[in-house]
Write an enzyme that holds these catalytic residues in place. Structure first.
Site, PDB file in Angstrom:
ATOM      1  N   ARG A  57       0.814  -1.222   0.000  1.00 18.92           N
ATOM      2  CA  ARG A  57       0.000   0.000   0.000  1.00 18.92           C
ATOM      3  C   ARG A  57       0.844   1.267   0.000  1.00 18.92           C
ATOM      4  NH1 ARG A  57      -3.108  -1.704   4.669  1.00 18.92           N
ATOM      5  NH2 ARG A  57      -2.199  -3.738   4.341  1.00 18.92           N
ATOM      6  N   GLU A  94       1.860  -5.845  13.590  1.00 17.44           N
ATOM      7  CA  GLU A  94       0.721  -5.842  14.518  1.00 17.44           C
ATOM      8  C   GLU A  94       0.077  -7.234  14.489  1.00 17.44           C
ATOM      9  OE1 GLU A  94      -2.280  -3.001  13.491  1.00 17.44           O
ATOM     10  OE2 GLU A  94      -3.381  -3.295  15.356  1.00 17.44           O
TER      11      GLU A  94
HETATM   12  P1  AMP Z   1       3.323  -1.665  11.871  1.00 19.31           P
HETATM   13  O1  AMP Z   1       4.574  -2.332  11.400  1.00 19.31           O
HETATM   14  O2  AMP Z   1       2.747  -2.315  13.077  1.00 19.31           O
HETATM   15  O3  AMP Z   1       3.485  -0.180  12.026  1.00 19.31           O
HETATM   16  O4  AMP Z   1       2.240  -1.922  10.749  1.00 19.31           O
HETATM   17  C1  AMP Z   1       2.231  -1.156   9.618  1.00 19.31           C
HETATM   18  C2  AMP Z   1       1.944  -1.966   8.388  1.00 19.31           C
HETATM   19  O5  AMP Z   1       0.877  -2.873   8.560  1.00 19.31           O
HETATM   20  C3  AMP Z   1       1.531  -1.031   7.281  1.00 19.31           C
HETATM   21  O6  AMP Z   1       2.157  -1.470   6.101  1.00 19.31           O
HETATM   22  C4  AMP Z   1       0.044  -1.145   7.219  1.00 19.31           C
HETATM   23  O7  AMP Z   1      -0.366  -1.189   5.894  1.00 19.31           O
HETATM   24  C5  AMP Z   1      -0.311  -2.420   7.939  1.00 19.31           C
HETATM   25  N1  AMP Z   1      -1.298  -2.247   9.018  1.00 19.31           N
HETATM   26  C6  AMP Z   1      -1.075  -2.410  10.343  1.00 19.31           C
HETATM   27  N2  AMP Z   1      -2.176  -2.231  11.055  1.00 19.31           N
HETATM   28  C7  AMP Z   1      -3.142  -1.906  10.181  1.00 19.31           C
HETATM   29  C8  AMP Z   1      -4.525  -1.588  10.317  1.00 19.31           C
HETATM   30  N3  AMP Z   1      -5.140  -1.555  11.515  1.00 19.31           N
HETATM   31  N4  AMP Z   1      -5.206  -1.288   9.188  1.00 19.31           N
HETATM   32  C9  AMP Z   1      -4.589  -1.321   7.990  1.00 19.31           C
HETATM   33  N5  AMP Z   1      -3.315  -1.632   7.801  1.00 19.31           N
HETATM   34  C10 AMP Z   1      -2.580  -1.921   8.877  1.00 19.31           C
END
Ligand code: AMP
Length: 169
Positions: A57, A94
């Site tokens: 994305r 996450e």
């Molecule tokens: P993080 O590494 O935890 O900051 O997660 C970020 C990545 O996971 C990004 O590439 C987001 O596209 C995706 N992501 C994490 N949580 C969400 C969420 N609640 N909704 C959409 N995309 C998420």
């Protein structure tokens, strides 16, 4: 403005995750264009030479922003997708763990890089992307997101880096 085009999808891709769905935003031409203009305004293009987008994305916003700013674009990709010599970084997500990669020659020594993704959650993905860009010789001048899930404290993980997000939840 952007919030109106973000759809909350509960329990995707796993129970307990409230997924921020950007497809309604992409579907609306004027809203998508305004979003790119807002990203352009958030970080002066004179402060960076190159944009890196994180698969997948991050590509949807990083590439149009690069075009609009008159800069080059570098993809940071999931494992095994890049055809040339690459370096990789593992990280916690996450929801699970993953790895991302960049071509060894993607960034010239000392080039100033802005890294783009859609959502800042725990910051694990962006933290790995920052390490990758530095590993191949780039200077990370900042990171740019559409959305920041503040309650997950991603900012703490990226403490030494400028973070720009259009919407905070
Ligand atoms: P993080 O590494 O935890 O900051 O997660 C970020 C990545 O996971 C990004 O590439 C987001 O596209 C995706 N992501 C994490 N949580 C969400 C969420 N609640 N909704 C959409 N995309 C998420």
């Amino acid at each position: 403005m952007i919030e109106r085009f973000i759809r909350d999808v509960p329990d995707f891709p796993k129970p307990g995750i409230l997924f921020k769905d950007i497809t309604p935003l992409l579907q609306d031409g004027p809203a998508f264009a305004r979003c790119i203009e807002q990203l352009l305004a958030a970080v002066p293009p004179s402060s960076y030479d190159l944009i890196c987008g994180i698969e997948s994305r991050g590509f949807l916003f990083g590439a149009p922003l690069a075009l609009r700013a008159g800069k080059g674009f570098v993809p940071i990709r999931k494992p095994g997708k890049l055809p040339y010599k690459s370096v990789s970084q593992s990280y916690d997500l996450e929801y699970g763990t993953d790895r991302i990669e960049i071509h060894v020659d993607a960034v010239a020594k000392g080039q100033r890089v802005l890294i783009v993704d859609d959502v800042l959650a725990t910051g694990g993905t962006m933290n790995a992307a920052v390490k990758l860009v530095r590993q191949v010789g780039g200077t990370v001048v900042g990171t740019c997101f559409l959305m920041e899930l503040s309650f997950l404290n991603g900012r703490q993980r990226l403490s030494d880096i400028a973070i720009h997000s259009l919407v905070k939840y």
